[in-house]
Scaffold this motif. Structure first.
Motif, PDB file in Angstrom:
ATOM      1  N   CYS A   8      -3.126   7.570  -0.325  1.00 54.30           N
ATOM      2  CA  CYS A   8      -3.356   8.130  -1.389  1.00 54.30           C
ATOM      3  C   CYS A   8      -2.304   7.620  -2.260  1.00 54.30           C
ATOM      4  CB  CYS A   8      -3.606   9.691  -1.395  1.00 54.30           C
ATOM      5  SG  CYS A   8      -3.950  10.500  -3.200  1.00 54.30           S
ATOM      6  N   ASP A   9      -2.434   7.039  -3.410  1.00 51.06           N
ATOM      7  CA  ASP A   9      -1.784   6.560  -4.688  1.00 51.06           C
ATOM      8  C   ASP A   9      -1.476   7.890  -5.522  1.00 51.06           C
ATOM      9  OD1 ASP A   9      -1.781   3.936  -3.761  1.00 51.06           O
ATOM     10  OD2 ASP A   9      -3.230   3.270  -5.248  1.00 51.06           O
ATOM     11  N   SER A  10      -1.903   8.814  -5.317  1.00 47.78           N
ATOM     12  CA  SER A  10      -1.627   9.982  -6.072  1.00 47.78           C
ATOM     13  C   SER A  10      -0.621  10.790  -5.472  1.00 47.78           C
ATOM     14  CB  SER A  10      -2.880  10.843  -6.379  1.00 47.78           C
ATOM     15  OG  SER A  10      -2.577  11.918  -7.253  1.00 47.78           O
ATOM     16  N   CYS A  11      -0.920  11.381  -4.178  1.00 44.10           N
ATOM     17  CA  CYS A  11       0.256  12.442  -3.618  1.00 44.10           C
ATOM     18  C   CYS A  11       0.935  11.613  -2.382  1.00 44.10           C
ATOM     19  CB  CYS A  11      -0.942  13.465  -2.848  1.00 44.10           C
ATOM     20  SG  CYS A  11      -1.906  13.091  -1.825  1.00 44.10           S
ATOM     21  N   GLY A  12       0.607  10.362  -1.906  1.00 42.18           N
ATOM     22  CA  GLY A  12       1.362   9.868  -0.836  1.00 42.18           C
ATOM     23  C   GLY A  12       0.693  10.004   0.562  1.00 42.18           C
ATOM     24  N   ALA A  13      -0.274  10.941   0.708  1.00 40.11           N
ATOM     25  CA  ALA A  13      -0.929  11.479   1.997  1.00 40.11           C
ATOM     26  C   ALA A  13      -1.661  10.008   2.610  1.00 40.11           C
ATOM     27  CB  ALA A  13      -1.987  12.412   1.845  1.00 40.11           C
ATOM     28  N   VAL A  14      -1.247   9.874   3.944  1.00 37.99           N
ATOM     29  CA  VAL A  14      -1.910   8.876   4.758  1.00 37.99           C
ATOM     30  C   VAL A  14      -3.026   9.592   5.663  1.00 37.99           C
ATOM     31  CG1 VAL A  14      -1.620   7.207   6.657  1.00 37.99           C
ATOM     32  CG2 VAL A  14       0.398   7.550   4.645  1.00 37.99           C
ATOM     33  N   LYS A  26     -13.018  -0.026  -0.843  1.00 38.17           N
ATOM     34  CA  LYS A  26     -13.511   0.920  -2.254  1.00 38.17           C
ATOM     35  C   LYS A  26     -12.338   2.066  -2.123  1.00 38.17           C
ATOM     36  CE  LYS A  26     -18.320  -0.453  -2.377  1.00 38.17           C
ATOM     37  NZ  LYS A  26     -19.613   0.214  -2.202  1.00 38.17           N
ATOM     38  N   PRO A  27     -12.014   2.711  -3.300  1.00 39.93           N
ATOM     39  CA  PRO A  27     -11.148   3.737  -3.278  1.00 39.93           C
ATOM     40  C   PRO A  27     -11.911   5.034  -2.307  1.00 39.93           C
ATOM     41  CG  PRO A  27     -11.550   2.839  -5.525  1.00 39.93           C
ATOM     42  CD  PRO A  27     -12.401   2.160  -4.497  1.00 39.93           C
ATOM     43  N   HIS A  28     -11.080   5.859  -1.546  1.00 37.19           N
ATOM     44  CA  HIS A  28     -11.439   6.496  -0.804  1.00 37.19           C
ATOM     45  C   HIS A  28     -11.000   7.899  -1.385  1.00 37.19           C
ATOM     46  CE1 HIS A  28     -13.015   3.570   1.724  1.00 37.19           C
ATOM     47  NE2 HIS A  28     -13.550   4.216   2.193  1.00 37.19           N
ATOM     48  N   GLU A  29     -11.659   9.266  -1.208  1.00 39.04           N
ATOM     49  CA  GLU A  29     -11.175  10.522  -1.574  1.00 39.04           C
ATOM     50  C   GLU A  29     -10.231  11.040  -0.609  1.00 39.04           C
ATOM     51  OE1 GLU A  29     -12.894  14.866  -2.097  1.00 39.04           O
ATOM     52  OE2 GLU A  29     -14.196  13.316  -2.812  1.00 39.04           O
ATOM     53  N   CYS A  30      -9.026  11.393  -1.277  1.00 37.93           N
ATOM     54  CA  CYS A  30      -7.908  11.925  -0.469  1.00 37.93           C
ATOM     55  C   CYS A  30      -8.121  13.418   0.273  1.00 37.93           C
ATOM     56  CB  CYS A  30      -6.737  12.107  -1.258  1.00 37.93           C
ATOM     57  SG  CYS A  30      -5.272  12.426  -0.313  1.00 37.93           S
ATOM     58  N   PRO A  31      -8.145  13.650   1.367  1.00 44.49           N
ATOM     59  CA  PRO A  31      -8.566  14.743   1.842  1.00 44.49           C
ATOM     60  C   PRO A  31      -7.481  16.077   1.532  1.00 44.49           C
ATOM     61  CG  PRO A  31      -7.508  13.572   3.719  1.00 44.49           C
ATOM     62  CD  PRO A  31      -7.778  12.828   2.517  1.00 44.49           C
ATOM     63  N   VAL A  32      -6.433  15.659   0.990  1.00 48.16           N
ATOM     64  CA  VAL A  32      -5.192  16.295   0.494  1.00 48.16           C
ATOM     65  C   VAL A  32      -5.611  17.019  -0.930  1.00 48.16           C
ATOM     66  CG1 VAL A  32      -2.793  16.789   0.608  1.00 48.16           C
ATOM     67  CG2 VAL A  32      -3.746  15.589   2.405  1.00 48.16           C
ATOM     68  N   CYS A  33      -5.353  15.961  -1.578  1.00 47.58           N
ATOM     69  CA  CYS A  33      -5.353  16.340  -3.178  1.00 47.58           C
ATOM     70  C   CYS A  33      -6.855  16.270  -3.647  1.00 47.58           C
ATOM     71  CB  CYS A  33      -4.423  15.404  -3.873  1.00 47.58           C
ATOM     72  SG  CYS A  33      -5.003  13.641  -4.076  1.00 47.58           S
ATOM     73  N   GLY A  38      -7.388   6.896  -2.841  1.00 44.83           N
ATOM     74  CA  GLY A  38      -7.022   6.202  -1.503  1.00 44.83           C
ATOM     75  C   GLY A  38      -7.269   4.791  -1.331  1.00 44.83           C
ATOM     76  N   ARG A  39      -6.285   4.006  -1.050  1.00 46.41           N
ATOM     77  CA  ARG A  39      -6.462   2.524  -0.750  1.00 46.41           C
ATOM     78  C   ARG A  39      -6.134   2.100   0.618  1.00 46.41           C
ATOM     79  NH1 ARG A  39      -1.006   0.487  -0.610  1.00 46.41           N
ATOM     80  NH2 ARG A  39       0.493   1.817  -1.701  1.00 46.41           N
ATOM     81  N   ARG A  40      -6.746   1.056   1.210  1.00 41.67           N
ATOM     82  CA  ARG A  40      -6.603   0.934   2.577  1.00 41.67           C
ATOM     83  C   ARG A  40      -4.944   0.154   2.675  1.00 41.67           C
ATOM     84  NH1 ARG A  40      -7.859  -3.926   5.611  1.00 41.67           N
ATOM     85  NH2 ARG A  40      -8.725  -4.932   3.889  1.00 41.67           N
ATOM     86  N   ILE A  41      -4.594   0.468   3.672  1.00 48.48           N
ATOM     87  CA  ILE A  41      -3.177  -0.234   4.170  1.00 48.48           C
ATOM     88  C   ILE A  41      -3.322  -0.744   5.676  1.00 48.48           C
ATOM     89  CG2 ILE A  41      -2.037   1.674   2.705  1.00 48.48           C
ATOM     90  CD1 ILE A  41      -1.469   3.315   5.298  1.00 48.48           C
ATOM     91  N   VAL A  42      -2.238  -1.445   6.024  1.00 47.00           N
ATOM     92  CA  VAL A  42      -2.243  -1.806   7.538  1.00 47.00           C
ATOM     93  C   VAL A  42      -1.817  -0.886   8.336  1.00 47.00           C
ATOM     94  CG1 VAL A  42      -1.350  -3.721   8.860  1.00 47.00           C
ATOM     95  CG2 VAL A  42      -1.890  -4.311   6.587  1.00 47.00           C
ATOM     96  N   SER A  43      -2.746  -0.741   9.117  1.00 45.63           N
ATOM     97  CA  SER A  43      -2.172   0.538  10.391  1.00 45.63           C
ATOM     98  C   SER A  43      -1.123   0.149  11.080  1.00 45.63           C
ATOM     99  CB  SER A  43      -3.532   1.075  11.158  1.00 45.63           C
ATOM    100  OG  SER A  43      -3.721  -0.178  11.883  1.00 45.63           O
ATOM    101  N   THR A  44      -0.291   1.285  11.608  1.00 51.21           N
ATOM    102  CA  THR A  44       0.822   1.234  12.308  1.00 51.21           C
ATOM    103  C   THR A  44       0.516   0.658  13.774  1.00 51.21           C
ATOM    104  OG1 THR A  44       1.621   3.362  11.471  1.00 51.21           O
ATOM    105  CG2 THR A  44       2.700   2.235  13.351  1.00 51.21           C
ATOM    106  N   PHE A  45      -0.824   0.964  14.088  1.00 51.03           N
ATOM    107  CA  PHE A  45      -1.206   0.391  15.496  1.00 51.03           C
ATOM    108  C   PHE A  45      -1.417  -1.144  15.185  1.00 51.03           C
ATOM    109  CE2 PHE A  45      -4.656  -1.185  18.009  1.00 51.03           C
ATOM    110  CZ  PHE A  45      -3.976  -0.755  19.338  1.00 51.03           C
ATOM    111  N   ALA A  46      -2.137  -1.794  14.225  1.00 58.03           N
ATOM    112  CA  ALA A  46      -2.283  -3.045  13.973  1.00 58.03           C
ATOM    113  C   ALA A  46      -0.816  -4.133  13.790  1.00 58.03           C
ATOM    114  CB  ALA A  46      -3.076  -3.434  12.811  1.00 58.03           C
TER     115      ALA A  46
END
Length: 62
Positions: A8-14, A26-33, A38-46
């Motif tokens: 989330c670009d607003s609160c930083g939640a992953v 597409k932008p996704h709704e943050c479950p925290v704020c 929400g923007r897609r990031i490269v996952s830690t697993f990948a």
């Protein structure tokens, strides 16, 4: 459907979402704020699994 990781670009939640490939960027709704920042990031697993695969080739085979 694959699982994508978002930040989330607003609160930083992953967070993760089970999402179709066509909707992954597409932008996704943050479950925290609740904001749709929400923007897609490269996952830690990948990123960690890629470096491990590169080191497997040095097994010393002749």
């Amino acid at each position: 459907m694959p699982i994508f990781e978002y930040m989330c670009d607003s609160c930083g939640a992953v967070f993760e979402e089970l999402e179709s490939v066509t909707n992954r960027d597409k932008p996704h709704e943050c479950p925290v704020c609740g904001k749709k920042k929400g923007r897609r990031i490269v996952s830690t697993f990948a990123t960690s699994s890629g470096s491990r695969a590169a080191s497997c080739g040095s097994g010393g085979f002749t």
